[in-house]
Design an enzyme around this catalytic site. Sequence first.
Site, PDB file in Angstrom:
ATOM      1  N   TRP A 136      37.244  39.000  43.190  1.00 54.94           N
ATOM      2  CA  TRP A 136      36.592  39.474  41.956  1.00 54.94           C
ATOM      3  C   TRP A 136      36.851  40.954  41.713  1.00 54.94           C
ATOM      4  CZ3 TRP A 136      33.117  43.393  42.621  1.00 54.94           C
ATOM      5  CH2 TRP A 136      32.509  43.543  43.867  1.00 54.94           C
TER       6      TRP A 136
ATOM      7  N   ASN B 232      31.247  37.470  25.364  1.00 53.41           N
ATOM      8  CA  ASN B 232      30.595  37.252  26.668  1.00 53.41           C
ATOM      9  C   ASN B 232      30.882  35.882  27.267  1.00 53.41           C
ATOM     10  OD1 ASN B 232      28.622  37.897  28.815  1.00 53.41           O
ATOM     11  ND2 ASN B 232      27.501  36.204  27.899  1.00 53.41           N
TER      12      ASN B 232
ATOM     13  N   TRP C  39      19.138  42.044  30.586  1.00 50.35           N
ATOM     14  CA  TRP C  39      20.215  41.892  31.586  1.00 50.35           C
ATOM     15  C   TRP C  39      20.910  43.234  31.831  1.00 50.35           C
ATOM     16  CZ3 TRP C  39      21.134  38.144  35.003  1.00 50.35           C
ATOM     17  CH2 TRP C  39      20.560  36.897  34.779  1.00 50.35           C
TER      18      TRP C  39
ATOM     19  N   GLU D  54      18.731  39.805  26.438  1.00 51.68           N
ATOM     20  CA  GLU D  54      20.081  40.276  26.801  1.00 51.68           C
ATOM     21  C   GLU D  54      20.049  41.767  27.122  1.00 51.68           C
ATOM     22  OE1 GLU D  54      22.496  38.144  27.481  1.00 51.68           O
ATOM     23  OE2 GLU D  54      21.005  36.656  26.908  1.00 51.68           O
TER      24      GLU D  54
ATOM     25  N   TRP E  37      30.699  40.646  37.238  1.00 50.36           N
ATOM     26  CA  TRP E  37      31.780  40.058  38.045  1.00 50.36           C
ATOM     27  C   TRP E  37      31.208  39.391  39.288  1.00 50.36           C
ATOM     28  CZ3 TRP E  37      36.567  38.447  37.472  1.00 50.36           C
ATOM     29  CH2 TRP E  37      37.243  38.842  36.327  1.00 50.36           C
TER      30      TRP E  37
ATOM     31  N   TRP F  44      39.661  34.985  51.061  1.00 57.13           N
ATOM     32  CA  TRP F  44      40.591  35.206  49.938  1.00 57.13           C
ATOM     33  C   TRP F  44      42.022  35.100  50.453  1.00 57.13           C
ATOM     34  CZ3 TRP F  44      38.173  35.085  45.512  1.00 57.13           C
ATOM     35  CH2 TRP F  44      36.881  35.600  45.376  1.00 57.13           C
TER      36      TRP F  44
END
Length: 454
Positions: free
Chosen positions: A360, A342, A278, A275, A383, A306
């Site tokens: 987003w 998360n 990441w 993690e 995102w 969109w």
Amino acid sequence: MADAPTIVWFRDDLRVADHPALAAAADRGAPVVCVYVLDETSPGIRPLGGAAKWWLHGSLTALAGAIEALGGTLVLRRGAAARVIRSLVDETGAAAVFWNRRYGGPEREFDTALKAELTDRGVEARSFAASLLFEPWTIRTGQGTPFSVFTPFWRACARAAEPRHPLPAPEEIEGTAATGDSLDDWGLLPTRPDWAEGLREAWTPGADAGHARLADFVAEDLAGYDEGRDRPALGATSRLSPHLRWGELSPFEVWHAVRERRSGGGAGAARFLTELGWREFAWHVLFHAPDLATRNWRAEFDAFPWPLLDEDALRAWQQGRTGVPLVDAGMRELWATATMHNRVRMVVASFLTKNLLIDWRRGEEWFWDTLVDADAASNAFNWQWVAGSGADAAPYFRVFNPELQATKFDPDGEYVRRWVPEAGTDASPEPIVDLRESRAAALAAYERVKAAGR
Ligand code: FAD
């Protein structure tokens, strides 16, 4: 000249331990001017959100105390950072300016230009690696390009040298007479209304609190991290993200605290270090795509149709009033405590982008304003990861079903009940959108992206 002070410019590294710039300044032997600049005017520097400002106030208070304990003073200045540093050099007669590196696009440009200018003037300007385990330009594919997929990126990191051990805080530093603003005058804390009560209950900013949290986590929760990390009711994750975001803890401190416990940590420790990987990957991607918060990383997503922004739906999502219990629980947790688990971040982000068909970027902006760990790389990266437009992203057709996610990860409904006590009662509103129909509409819209990618 030997006594001319060193300026240490603190940025997202609000600590005195494992602070290479401060350690080098202390080694120089001259007095040290520790400065933090609140820069809300330089072009391209993103203004902090409300929750971030709240955290910053607490973090600077803690840092000032830690610097005083070493014999120095934290000088607070406000304005365009390059101008402030320039005038501080003139005012103090500093012979050197040291800082730890930043990796955002505009920040790097400022730092490079300032370093050149100071060097031209005969002032020693030095930058240090402190906020990432691996400098982004050192990790490359066999072809010499940046990685766009996490697993090979993290494998390449594993092949690089083990991250260095953390440095101790200097034993003492000699301060100077330089003074600055009063923190209270910066108005970082909310007043009317004071929305920060839940934040005060949930968090203690500062390196001491970060170290205490790290020690507790490693001792109590690390071994069970792998199993518990996806269950929002359990509190099984480290909650270190704001301490890392503000650099109260360095990733080197966290890495080695976990490595030392690895024999007792097993799968939990291995998963936890991934993690942290990441976080590294998000910064790696941002370093190579500085406009990650505003531009689709995958250009074919520019073709995504969109619809016109539905303001009511956006507001319902922000306020945790969508009628979808897990989504509302997450959004209310965020509003009350300035964080969100998360797993639930993924669910609410998928719901916004895929069920409500809201761009987003609107979600990224809301998180930027409301998270205490709002991070230029991790927020934008994640995102885009959920939306499908990002690096190594979840495929767009993977639409999280919030009901199935709740069944799987909150099986007793404990997390939902904590934040949405009316869930399952008559007082619970109908969902503002039909999950199946909206999923189908999202997949149809995605066909345009697929066509653009061909
Ligand atoms: P742990 O599970 O204990 O993880 C340890 C550390 O690893 C974290 O503190 C964090 O530094 C890092 N980490 C874990 N997961 C990720 C991840 N997916 N991406 C990057 N780093 C990770 N994290 C932020 O720090 N700032 C953000 O602004 C942010 N925005 C996010 C937005 C969305 C839509 C999503 C899905 C995720 C976001 N994350 C962000 C990642 C992740 O949700 C948080 O890092 C995590 O929830 C923090 O809790 P923790 O410290 O208990 O994590």
